[in-house]
Scaffold this motif. Structure first.
Motif, PDB file in Angstrom:
ATOM      1  N   VAL A 312       0.857  -1.188   0.000  1.00 38.79           N
ATOM      2  CA  VAL A 312       0.000   0.000   0.000  1.00 38.79           C
ATOM      3  C   VAL A 312       0.890   1.233   0.000  1.00 38.79           C
ATOM      4  O   VAL A 312       1.945   1.243   0.623  1.00 38.79           O
ATOM      5  N   TRP A 313       0.471   2.256  -0.715  1.00 36.44           N
ATOM      6  CA  TRP A 313       1.315   3.424  -0.826  1.00 36.44           C
ATOM      7  C   TRP A 313       0.470   4.682  -0.931  1.00 36.44           C
ATOM      8  O   TRP A 313      -0.714   4.647  -1.272  1.00 36.44           O
ATOM      9  N   LEU A 314       1.114   5.777  -0.607  1.00 37.79           N
ATOM     10  CA  LEU A 314       0.441   7.071  -0.690  1.00 37.79           C
ATOM     11  C   LEU A 314       1.410   8.106  -1.219  1.00 37.79           C
ATOM     12  O   LEU A 314       2.630   7.936  -1.179  1.00 37.79           O
ATOM     13  N   ASP A 315       0.843   9.163  -1.754  1.00 37.38           N
ATOM     14  CA  ASP A 315       1.628  10.292  -2.218  1.00 37.38           C
ATOM     15  C   ASP A 315       0.752  11.530  -2.170  1.00 37.38           C
ATOM     16  O   ASP A 315      -0.427  11.462  -1.791  1.00 37.38           O
ATOM     17  N   ALA A 316       1.312  12.654  -2.541  1.00 42.02           N
ATOM     18  CA  ALA A 316       0.567  13.904  -2.442  1.00 42.02           C
ATOM     19  C   ALA A 316      -0.407  14.097  -3.592  1.00 42.02           C
ATOM     20  O   ALA A 316      -1.578  14.414  -3.384  1.00 42.02           O
ATOM     21  N   TRP A 317       0.057  13.886  -4.830  1.00 40.46           N
ATOM     22  CA  TRP A 317      -0.700  14.343  -5.981  1.00 40.46           C
ATOM     23  C   TRP A 317      -1.343  13.227  -6.785  1.00 40.46           C
ATOM     24  O   TRP A 317      -2.133  13.505  -7.699  1.00 40.46           O
ATOM     25  N   GLY A 318      -1.042  11.972  -6.496  1.00 39.55           N
ATOM     26  CA  GLY A 318      -1.642  10.874  -7.241  1.00 39.55           C
ATOM     27  C   GLY A 318      -0.730  10.348  -8.326  1.00 39.55           C
ATOM     28  O   GLY A 318       0.310  10.938  -8.638  1.00 39.55           O
ATOM     29  N   GLY A 319      -1.146   9.248  -8.937  1.00 39.24           N
ATOM     30  CA  GLY A 319      -0.296   8.573  -9.916  1.00 39.24           C
ATOM     31  C   GLY A 319      -0.395   9.112 -11.312  1.00 39.24           C
ATOM     32  O   GLY A 319       0.357   8.693 -12.201  1.00 39.24           O
ATOM     33  N   THR A 320      -1.327  10.031 -11.588  1.00 42.59           N
ATOM     34  CA  THR A 320      -1.465  10.623 -12.915  1.00 42.59           C
ATOM     35  C   THR A 320      -1.497  12.140 -12.777  1.00 42.59           C
ATOM     36  O   THR A 320      -1.633  12.681 -11.682  1.00 42.59           O
ATOM     37  N   GLY A 321      -1.397  12.823 -13.897  1.00 42.71           N
ATOM     38  CA  GLY A 321      -1.410  14.279 -13.871  1.00 42.71           C
ATOM     39  C   GLY A 321      -0.011  14.850 -13.882  1.00 42.71           C
ATOM     40  O   GLY A 321       0.972  14.149 -13.604  1.00 42.71           O
ATOM     41  N   PRO A 322       0.124  16.138 -14.193  1.00 41.26           N
ATOM     42  CA  PRO A 322       1.451  16.740 -14.396  1.00 41.26           C
ATOM     43  C   PRO A 322       2.298  16.845 -13.138  1.00 41.26           C
ATOM     44  O   PRO A 322       3.512  17.037 -13.233  1.00 41.26           O
ATOM     45  N   TRP A 323       1.687  16.735 -11.938  1.00 37.63           N
ATOM     46  CA  TRP A 323       2.463  16.849 -10.709  1.00 37.63           C
ATOM     47  C   TRP A 323       2.685  15.496 -10.038  1.00 37.63           C
ATOM     48  O   TRP A 323       3.096  15.443  -8.873  1.00 37.63           O
ATOM     49  N   SER A 324       2.414  14.419 -10.721  1.00 34.96           N
ATOM     50  CA  SER A 324       2.429  13.110 -10.063  1.00 34.96           C
ATOM     51  C   SER A 324       3.793  12.750  -9.484  1.00 34.96           C
ATOM     52  O   SER A 324       3.872  11.949  -8.546  1.00 34.96           O
ATOM     53  N   HIS A 325       4.862  13.325  -9.993  1.00 33.83           N
ATOM     54  CA  HIS A 325       6.202  13.026  -9.480  1.00 33.83           C
ATOM     55  C   HIS A 325       6.754  14.144  -8.602  1.00 33.83           C
ATOM     56  O   HIS A 325       7.921  14.101  -8.196  1.00 33.83           O
ATOM     57  N   ASP A 326       5.918  15.129  -8.279  1.00 35.84           N
ATOM     58  CA  ASP A 326       6.390  16.265  -7.489  1.00 35.84           C
ATOM     59  C   ASP A 326       6.229  16.007  -5.997  1.00 35.84           C
ATOM     60  O   ASP A 326       5.396  15.209  -5.573  1.00 35.84           O
ATOM     61  N   ARG A 327       7.006  16.727  -5.208  1.00 32.39           N
ATOM     62  CA  ARG A 327       6.880  16.663  -3.756  1.00 32.39           C
ATOM     63  C   ARG A 327       5.616  17.396  -3.312  1.00 32.39           C
ATOM     64  O   ARG A 327       5.197  18.368  -3.950  1.00 32.39           O
ATOM     65  N   GLY A 328       5.043  16.933  -2.233  1.00 27.57           N
ATOM     66  CA  GLY A 328       3.845  17.598  -1.736  1.00 27.57           C
ATOM     67  C   GLY A 328       3.560  17.244  -0.298  1.00 27.57           C
ATOM     68  O   GLY A 328       4.006  16.204   0.202  1.00 27.57           O
ATOM     69  N   PHE A 329       2.833  18.115   0.371  1.00 21.47           N
ATOM     70  CA  PHE A 329       2.424  17.930   1.762  1.00 21.47           C
ATOM     71  C   PHE A 329       0.978  18.384   1.898  1.00 21.47           C
ATOM     72  O   PHE A 329       0.431  19.054   1.021  1.00 21.47           O
ATOM     73  N   ASP A 330       0.362  18.036   3.031  1.00 20.91           N
ATOM     74  CA  ASP A 330      -1.016  18.419   3.297  1.00 20.91           C
ATOM     75  C   ASP A 330      -1.227  19.914   3.051  1.00 20.91           C
ATOM     76  O   ASP A 330      -2.171  20.334   2.367  1.00 20.91           O
ATOM     77  N   SER A 331      -0.354  20.752   3.625  1.00 20.79           N
ATOM     78  CA  SER A 331      -0.526  22.203   3.510  1.00 20.79           C
ATOM     79  C   SER A 331      -0.457  22.672   2.065  1.00 20.79           C
ATOM     80  O   SER A 331      -1.159  23.619   1.673  1.00 20.79           O
ATOM     81  N   LEU A 332       0.363  22.020   1.248  1.00 21.70           N
ATOM     82  CA  LEU A 332       0.487  22.412  -0.153  1.00 21.70           C
ATOM     83  C   LEU A 332      -0.741  21.996  -0.950  1.00 21.70           C
ATOM     84  O   LEU A 332      -1.194  22.730  -1.839  1.00 21.70           O
ATOM     85  N   VAL A 333      -1.284  20.829  -0.653  1.00 23.67           N
ATOM     86  CA  VAL A 333      -2.503  20.397  -1.331  1.00 23.67           C
ATOM     87  C   VAL A 333      -3.661  21.313  -0.957  1.00 23.67           C
ATOM     88  O   VAL A 333      -4.505  21.652  -1.797  1.00 23.67           O
ATOM     89  N   GLN A 334      -3.723  21.739   0.303  1.00 30.19           N
ATOM     90  CA  GLN A 334      -4.741  22.714   0.694  1.00 30.19           C
ATOM     91  C   GLN A 334      -4.625  23.986  -0.139  1.00 30.19           C
ATOM     92  O   GLN A 334      -5.632  24.562  -0.571  1.00 30.19           O
TER      93      GLN A 334
END
Length: 469
Positions: A312-334
């Motif tokens: 099982v795995w998690l990430d900030a932006w998901g496996g698709t889309g232009p930011w899928s390989h970018d760093r992210g945190f809760d505050s940034l997604v907000q």
């Protein structure tokens, strides 16, 4: 997808967030009582609904895996657990909070949210803005001045290109119409893979104390593994020695776990991790898409070495889309998704200028905590599924998908009232802790953390033979 709403043990309209897991895996989890008030933070979004719904999904899945009938969800514990870091005290002292270069900064056309609490992210932010560490005595002021001259999306682009973490504040319509927003909306809240073929004999995979290898950091992933440890899993968390976890985060999120250090770039350490995977039941990872594969821990290798492994795995932006390989945190997604805009307020820039929206934030880092609960729910369900079918599947959760779910929930009309938080005390090698009580409750308080956080990084790279304190 907006989840169905119903009554759960006295609280009305709690979102049903387990349904997607059960539908994919063909599982029906038992009902779990939910007690206490329905609304206490108030605000423009149903943060309580997300918190209660994700906690309920985890509790139902835990009851399914363990066979326990005493698991319950109490609103006071949910409120405390979702705001856990704000309640933590270490020998009476509060955690430090966000670093000076983490926060909202005004750009020439709006706002940007940076995350520089970890030293490598601070270095990347400075590099993106052309600021050396020795440039001035006021780093926050220098960052503020540099960002103030840039458009928000240009500042976002520069920071990410340098390996930093930042997100421009967008309105909800800006987010929903963007390529990344559309990708998040098209992603299941919990993307469950039941597995293609049976690799084990039916019924042979049961281990009442499953072994969980934890390759996660910060809040969301450690929340998942702390819940797994709460109900008996042998959790071994492994961090890279060159990027240590913040001590406050460790003391908040590592109850019931053992922690060790290993550099996966080292072939010997990587070989040892593969050996641990071969003996494990679950791998939980928070690495960005492709990062583990680059270290030699790709899906094909793991399937060959560890056919019983639920991943099982998690990430900030998901496996698709232009930011899928970018760093992210809760505050940034907000910030990116429009949540910060919704919680913000208008503030005039000058007497003759149009108002500029000042950003706000959720009352707690609810995206992180909800994602951790949902990933734990998927993990327990996948263990049941593996026992019944012999197939070791997997699941994925992203903070962006959780944000989309929160934005889609109908908002209760009542304002609610403050809630009393459930707190506990325990000793640790790093000091006396006052901390939030476990997320789940029971009639006789039999659900408790197996032991407090241990000394960070001090455990060996082995599975334990018995519960350790």
């Amino acid at each position: 997808m907006t989840p169905s709403l119903g009554t759960a043990g006295g609280i009305a309209d709690v979102p049903d967030l387990f349904g997607g897991i059960g539908e994919v895996l063909g599982l029906d989890a038992p009902a779990v009582p939910v007690r206490g008030p329905r609304r206490w933070w108030s605000g423009p979004l149903d943060v309580e609904g997300l918190a209660l719904g994700s906690a309920l999904a985890a509790a139902r899945s835990a009851a399914l895996w363990t066979g326990r009938s005493d698991i319950a969800v109490d609103a006071a514990r949910v409120a405390g657990a979702f705001g856990s870091l704000s309640h933590l005290r270490i020998d009476g002292c509060a955690p430090e909070g966000f670093a000076p270069l983490s926060g909202f900064f005004r750009c020439s056309d709006g706002w940007i949210r940076t995350h520089a609490s970890y030293p490598h992210h601070e270095r990347a932010l400075r590099e993106a803005l052309g600021l050396a560490a020795s440039d001035c005595d006021d780093p926050a002021g220098a960052v503020r001045d540099a960002l103030g001259s840039l458009p928000r999306r240009e500042a976002e682009r520069r920071t990410r290109r340098a390996g930093g973490a930042a997100a421009a504040m967008r309105t909800p319509p800006e987010w929903s119409s963007s390529p990344m927003g559309r990708a998040a909306a098209a992603t299941p809240l919990i993307d469950v893979d039941p597995g293609d073929v049976a690799t084990l004999a039916v019924g042979s995979a049961r281990r009442d104390r499953p072994r969980v290898l934890d390759l996660t950091r910060v809040i969301a992933g450690p929340t998942c593994t702390q819940l797994l440890a709460l109900l008996g899993a042998d959790v071994l968390r492994i961090d890279p020695p060159q990027l240590p976890e913040l001590l406050d985060q460790h003391l908040d999120r590592d109850h019931g776990k053992r922690t060790a250090l290993a550099d996966l770039r080292d072939p010997r350490a990587r070989s040892r991790i593969l050996e641990l995977c071969a003996e494990a039941d679950v791998l939980v990872t928070g690495y960005r898409p492709g990062a583990l594969a680059a270290l030699g821990l790709d899906a094909e290798t793991l399937a060959r070495v560890a056919p019983r492994l639920v991943t099982v795995w998690l990430d900030a932006w998901g496996g698709t889309g232009p930011w899928s390989h970018d760093r992210g945190f809760d505050s940034l997604v907000q910030s990116a998704s429009g949540i910060a805009w919704l919680y913000g307020e208008a503030a005039r820039r000058g007497a003759d200028e149009e108002p500029m929206r000042r950003p706000g934030a959720l009352p707690v880092q609810a995206l992180d905590h909800a994602a951790g609960c949902l990933l734990a729910a998927a993990t327990w369900a996948l263990l049941v599924h593996r026992e019944r079918t012999g197939r070791a599947g997997g699941a994925h959760v992203s903070l962006a998908a959780v944000a989309h779910q929160l934005l889609a929930l109908p908002v209760p009309q009542d304002e609610g009232a403050p809630i009393a938080i459930a707190l506990q005390e325990s000793d640790s090698p790093h000091g006396r802790l006052l901390h939030a009580a476990p997320l789940f409750s029971s009639a006789d308080d039999a659900i408790a953390f197996p032991f407090p956080p241990r000394r960070y990084g001090g455990d060996p790279l082995t599975w334990s033979q018995a519960p350790q304190g």
